[in-house]
Each structure stands twice: as C-alpha cells, then as structure tokens.
Motif scaffolding. Sequence first.
Motif, PDB file in Angstrom:
ATOM      1  N   SER A 172       0.887  -0.934   0.053  1.00 33.86           N
ATOM      2  CA  SER A 172       0.252  -0.135   0.013  1.00 33.86           C
ATOM      3  C   SER A 172       0.781   1.805   0.209  1.00 33.86           C
ATOM      4  N   GLY A 173       0.308   2.315  -0.326  1.00 31.77           N
ATOM      5  CA  GLY A 173       1.027   3.605  -0.339  1.00 31.77           C
ATOM      6  C   GLY A 173       0.109   4.676   0.150  1.00 31.77           C
ATOM      7  N   ALA A 174       0.399   5.946  -0.448  1.00 35.13           N
ATOM      8  CA  ALA A 174      -0.545   7.665   0.454  1.00 35.13           C
ATOM      9  C   ALA A 174      -1.582   7.277   0.001  1.00 35.13           C
ATOM     10  N   GLY A 175      -2.011   6.444  -1.905  1.00 38.55           N
ATOM     11  CA  GLY A 175      -3.205   6.730  -1.549  1.00 38.55           C
ATOM     12  C   GLY A 175      -4.246   5.622  -0.820  1.00 38.55           C
ATOM     13  N   ILE A 176      -3.954   4.658  -0.027  1.00 39.62           N
ATOM     14  CA  ILE A 176      -5.461   4.247   0.830  1.00 39.62           C
ATOM     15  C   ILE A 176      -5.836   5.045   1.442  1.00 39.62           C
ATOM     16  N   SER A 177      -4.622   6.053   2.334  1.00 38.65           N
ATOM     17  CA  SER A 177      -4.893   6.681   2.794  1.00 38.65           C
ATOM     18  C   SER A 177      -5.763   8.292   2.799  1.00 38.65           C
ATOM     19  N   ALA A 178      -5.933   8.182   0.937  1.00 33.44           N
ATOM     20  CA  ALA A 178      -6.344   9.457   0.849  1.00 33.44           C
ATOM     21  C   ALA A 178      -7.832   9.919   1.477  1.00 33.44           C
ATOM     22  N   GLU A 179      -7.847   8.637   1.002  1.00 33.69           N
ATOM     23  CA  GLU A 179     -10.117   9.065   1.842  1.00 33.69           C
ATOM     24  C   GLU A 179     -10.443   9.747   3.335  1.00 33.69           C
ATOM     25  N   PRO A 234      -3.419  13.968   2.100  1.00 32.53           N
ATOM     26  CA  PRO A 234      -3.415  14.115   1.227  1.00 32.53           C
ATOM     27  C   PRO A 234      -1.316  13.487   1.154  1.00 32.53           C
ATOM     28  N   THR A 235      -1.783  12.452  -0.287  1.00 30.30           N
ATOM     29  CA  THR A 235      -0.615  11.846  -1.331  1.00 30.30           C
ATOM     30  C   THR A 235       0.364  12.971  -1.513  1.00 30.30           C
ATOM     31  N   PHE A 236       1.906  12.387  -1.852  1.00 29.32           N
ATOM     32  CA  PHE A 236       2.995  12.675  -2.048  1.00 29.32           C
ATOM     33  C   PHE A 236       2.880  14.156  -3.328  1.00 29.32           C
ATOM     34  N   ARG A 237       3.040  12.950  -4.539  1.00 33.86           N
ATOM     35  CA  ARG A 237       2.819  13.317  -6.091  1.00 33.86           C
ATOM     36  C   ARG A 237       1.908  14.429  -6.547  1.00 33.86           C
ATOM     37  N   ASP A 238       0.946  14.483  -5.138  1.00 34.65           N
ATOM     38  CA  ASP A 238       0.117  15.371  -6.047  1.00 34.65           C
ATOM     39  C   ASP A 238       0.093  16.781  -6.369  1.00 34.65           C
ATOM     40  N   VAL A 243      -1.888  -1.195  -3.434  1.00 27.87           N
ATOM     41  CA  VAL A 243      -3.144  -0.425  -3.611  1.00 27.87           C
ATOM     42  C   VAL A 243      -2.673   1.024  -3.545  1.00 27.87           C
ATOM     43  N   GLY A 244      -2.833   2.008  -3.956  1.00 33.25           N
ATOM     44  CA  GLY A 244      -2.276   3.811  -3.679  1.00 33.25           C
ATOM     45  C   GLY A 244      -1.426   4.313  -3.491  1.00 33.25           C
ATOM     46  N   THR A 245      -0.645   3.704  -4.416  1.00 40.94           N
ATOM     47  CA  THR A 245       0.792   4.013  -4.732  1.00 40.94           C
ATOM     48  C   THR A 245       1.845   4.216  -6.371  1.00 40.94           C
ATOM     49  N   SER A 246       1.853   5.119  -6.354  1.00 36.36           N
ATOM     50  CA  SER A 246       2.876   5.516  -7.641  1.00 36.36           C
ATOM     51  C   SER A 246       3.498   4.737  -8.015  1.00 36.36           C
ATOM     52  N   MET A 247       3.815   4.267  -7.640  1.00 31.59           N
ATOM     53  CA  MET A 247       4.874   2.560  -7.704  1.00 31.59           C
ATOM     54  C   MET A 247       6.879   3.502  -8.615  1.00 31.59           C
ATOM     55  N   VAL A 248       7.249   4.678  -8.117  1.00 28.78           N
ATOM     56  CA  VAL A 248       8.070   5.022  -8.590  1.00 28.78           C
ATOM     57  C   VAL A 248       8.762   5.297  -7.557  1.00 28.78           C
ATOM     58  N   VAL A 249       9.256   4.780  -5.907  1.00 25.95           N
ATOM     59  CA  VAL A 249       9.616   4.617  -6.003  1.00 25.95           C
ATOM     60  C   VAL A 249      10.234   3.541  -4.949  1.00 25.95           C
ATOM     61  N   TYR A 250      11.469   2.956  -5.202  1.00 21.90           N
ATOM     62  CA  TYR A 250      12.571   1.909  -4.958  1.00 21.90           C
ATOM     63  C   TYR A 250      13.172   2.330  -3.800  1.00 21.90           C
ATOM     64  N   VAL A 269      -5.299  -1.620  -7.685  1.00 17.94           N
ATOM     65  CA  VAL A 269      -5.880  -0.337  -6.743  1.00 17.94           C
ATOM     66  C   VAL A 269      -5.760   1.246  -7.291  1.00 17.94           C
ATOM     67  N   ASP A 270      -5.954   1.700  -8.330  1.00 16.93           N
ATOM     68  CA  ASP A 270      -5.335   2.444  -8.343  1.00 16.93           C
ATOM     69  C   ASP A 270      -6.132   4.018  -9.079  1.00 16.93           C
ATOM     70  N   PRO A 271      -6.243   5.220  -8.360  1.00 15.90           N
ATOM     71  CA  PRO A 271      -7.529   5.995  -9.293  1.00 15.90           C
ATOM     72  C   PRO A 271      -6.892   5.956 -10.641  1.00 15.90           C
TER      73      PRO A 271
HETATM   74  N1  APR Z   1      -7.209   5.712  -3.313  1.00 11.71           N
HETATM   75  C1  APR Z   1      -6.390   4.617  -4.695  1.00 11.71           C
HETATM   76  N2  APR Z   1      -5.293   5.416  -4.818  1.00 11.71           N
HETATM   77  C2  APR Z   1      -5.512   6.973  -4.537  1.00 11.71           C
HETATM   78  C3  APR Z   1      -6.544   7.667  -4.317  1.00 11.71           C
HETATM   79  C4  APR Z   1      -7.765   7.024  -3.296  1.00 11.71           C
HETATM   80  N3  APR Z   1      -8.624   7.822  -2.830  1.00 11.71           N
HETATM   81  N4  APR Z   1      -5.907   9.210  -4.390  1.00 11.71           N
HETATM   82  C5  APR Z   1      -5.080   8.465  -4.957  1.00 11.71           C
HETATM   83  N5  APR Z   1      -4.121   7.771  -5.079  1.00 11.71           N
HETATM   84  C6  APR Z   1      -3.031   7.321  -6.133  1.00 11.71           C
HETATM   85  C7  APR Z   1      -2.803   8.365  -6.771  1.00 11.71           C
HETATM   86  O1  APR Z   1      -3.039   7.721  -8.123  1.00 11.71           O
HETATM   87  C8  APR Z   1      -0.864   7.417  -6.539  1.00 11.71           C
HETATM   88  O2  APR Z   1      -0.183   6.395  -7.910  1.00 11.71           O
HETATM   89  O3  APR Z   1      -2.351   7.262  -5.243  1.00 11.71           O
HETATM   90  C9  APR Z   1      -0.659   6.962  -5.325  1.00 11.71           C
HETATM   91  C10 APR Z   1       0.046   8.159  -4.390  1.00 11.71           C
HETATM   92  O4  APR Z   1       1.355   8.158  -4.921  1.00 11.71           O
HETATM   93  P1  APR Z   1       2.537   8.724  -3.969  1.00 11.71           P
HETATM   94  O5  APR Z   1       1.575  10.128  -3.857  1.00 11.71           O
HETATM   95  O6  APR Z   1       3.656   8.810  -4.998  1.00 11.71           O
HETATM   96  O7  APR Z   1       2.464   8.131  -2.631  1.00 11.71           O
HETATM   97  P2  APR Z   1       2.867   6.394  -2.745  1.00 11.71           P
HETATM   98  O8  APR Z   1       2.991   5.957  -4.134  1.00 11.71           O
HETATM   99  O9  APR Z   1       2.775   6.080  -1.549  1.00 11.71           O
HETATM  100  O10 APR Z   1       5.029   7.381  -2.451  1.00 11.71           O
HETATM  101  C11 APR Z   1       6.022   6.521  -1.964  1.00 11.71           C
HETATM  102  O11 APR Z   1       7.309   8.198  -1.496  1.00 11.71           O
HETATM  103  O12 APR Z   1       7.294  10.375  -0.643  1.00 11.71           O
HETATM  104  C12 APR Z   1       7.763   8.769  -0.327  1.00 11.71           C
HETATM  105  O13 APR Z   1       8.676   7.399   1.703  1.00 11.71           O
HETATM  106  C13 APR Z   1       7.492   8.620   0.463  1.00 11.71           C
HETATM  107  O14 APR Z   1       6.571   6.361   1.039  1.00 11.71           O
HETATM  108  C14 APR Z   1       6.397   7.209   0.336  1.00 11.71           C
HETATM  109  C15 APR Z   1       7.085   6.952  -1.161  1.00 11.71           C
END
Ligand code: APR
Length: 233
Positions: free
Chosen positions: A12-19, A23-27, A173-180, A198-200
């Motif tokens: 899981s990544g930031a997106g699962i906590s968005a709702e 806020p997510t990081f890369r928006d 779920v909810g991660t941009s998959m860009v951080v390694y 799962v990701d919008p």
């Molecule tokens: N439900 C699911 N996914 C969502 C939602 C939602 N309601 N809203 C946004 N997202 C998605 C976005 O489309 C995006 O693909 O969540 C993803 C968030 O991506 P990032 O902001 O890049 O977060 P994450 O992938 O967790 O970042 C990885 O990078 O900043 C560092 O250490 C930090 O752990 C973090 C890591």
Amino acid sequence: MQERKKKIVVLSGAGISAESGIPTFRDSNGLWEGYDVMEVATPQGWAKNPALVLDFYNQRRKKALEVTPNRGHEILAELEKDFDVTIVTQNVDNLHERAGSSHVIHLHGSLFESRSCQDETLVYPIKGWELKLGDLCEKGSQLCPNIVWFGEMVPLMDVAAQYASKADIFIVVGTSMVVYPAAGLINYVSLDAWKYVVDPNLPDMKPMPLLKMFAEKASTGMEKVREELKNIR
Ligand code: APR
C-alpha cells in the motif's frame, strides 16, 4: 483437517489513506504539504535544520491522530477472516493497524516511533503528537522520527521480499510505484500468483500473467477485489 489459508501480501501507498484525509505525496509538484521533500525527508535536511524536520513530522503525526481509517483499510483488515494477510505499507501513519490489520510491515518507518541519532537500533514509541528538540535517547543524543529518509537503506525490504515471494495473491493499492526499492516488490511475486492493482491513476506496470487492474479509489476498488477473491479462496 483445516486447509491452509491462502497468503495475501498487500503493497500500500499514500493513496489508501487519501480518503481518510491524508494528502498523497506526488499530487503537488514535488512539494509535500508545502515543504520541499529534500528539506524534510533526507539525512541532509535533518543535519541542516532539525527543528524544521521535527515540526514537519509533528504536524503529520497530529493529522494522523485526527483522522480515521477508511473502507479501503477496513476491507484489508476484514480479509484476515479468510486469508493469511501481510500488509507491506510505504505509509508512516497507523491507519492499517487502527482498522484491525494484525501484520503490518512499515517499509518507510513509522510516525509513532522515534530513534536515536547516535544509535539507530534505539527505537522508542512516541506518545502524543510532539517530538521536540531536547528529547534525548538513553545515551543522551537527540531523537529523530523513525522514518526511512530518501537516500537511506530500507532495512525491512528483505523481509518484505520474502513475504512477496510466497504470496498466492498480491494486491497493490494507492501507490504511484515510482519509489524504489518498494516498487520492485512486485518482481518477487510468483508468476502463478494473482495480482490486483487498485488506483484511480493506474501506475505503469509491465505486462504479467494473472494481473487485474481497477482504476478506482481504494474504497470501491478494494470492494471489487474482495468480490474477485471469493472465487479463489
Ligand atoms: N485511492 C487509491 N489510490 C489513490 C487515491 C485513492 N482515493 N487517491 C490517490 N491515489 C493514488 C494516486 O493516483 C497515486 O498513484 O495514490 C498514489 C499516491 O502516490 P504517491 O503520492 O507517489 O505515494 P506513494 O506511492 O505512497 O509514495 C511512495 O514516496 O514520498 C515517498 O516515502 C514516501 O512512502 C512514500 C513513497
């Protein structure tokens, strides 16, 4: 005789906590709640201005305490009834645990722990929301948030990779998959395992067998994944 429960591993990544209102990081153009990530989430940032870094994480911690888990977190916790579930999260909040997930690996650390600047094996729980300059470890060094900063090794990656390699089902779920290395976890997953994303805004994924993508928010997307899982329990 009881059948073995199938193993689910979730990344899981930031997106699962968005709702939940985090806020997510890369928006936001490389800014993280108005801060430059390099100033607040690197060892160099800490060396330059520890007060700023402490304040940044204090605000994140305060926010995390104010919000509650959402349906996405809850569904993942409910899957434990029928599956052996391990959550590997990049998030530093504790919403998975508060939703009831019992096995959570925090790849990038936790907002609710501090660690010694002098000896990173000294880790302590943080009570409340505030970590201050002058809060010291037992050896007398300043405590910093127990976060894996950019440029640092990810100590739990090997453990996470072990779990991923044994998964029958892998959910992203909810991660941009860009951080390694976190995003590379999928490379450890067996070709025979079901994979759900799962990701919008679906992340770029190389083609692989048994992969299903849901361009949805965590709450509605996880509901669909749960329906799918009824057939492969
Ligand atoms: N439900 C699911 N996914 C969502 C939602 C939602 N309601 N809203 C946004 N997202 C998605 C976005 O489309 C995006 O693909 O969540 C993803 C968030 O991506 P990032 O902001 O890049 O977060 P994450 O992938 O967790 O970042 C990885 O990078 O900043 C560092 O250490 C930090 O752990 C973090 C890591």
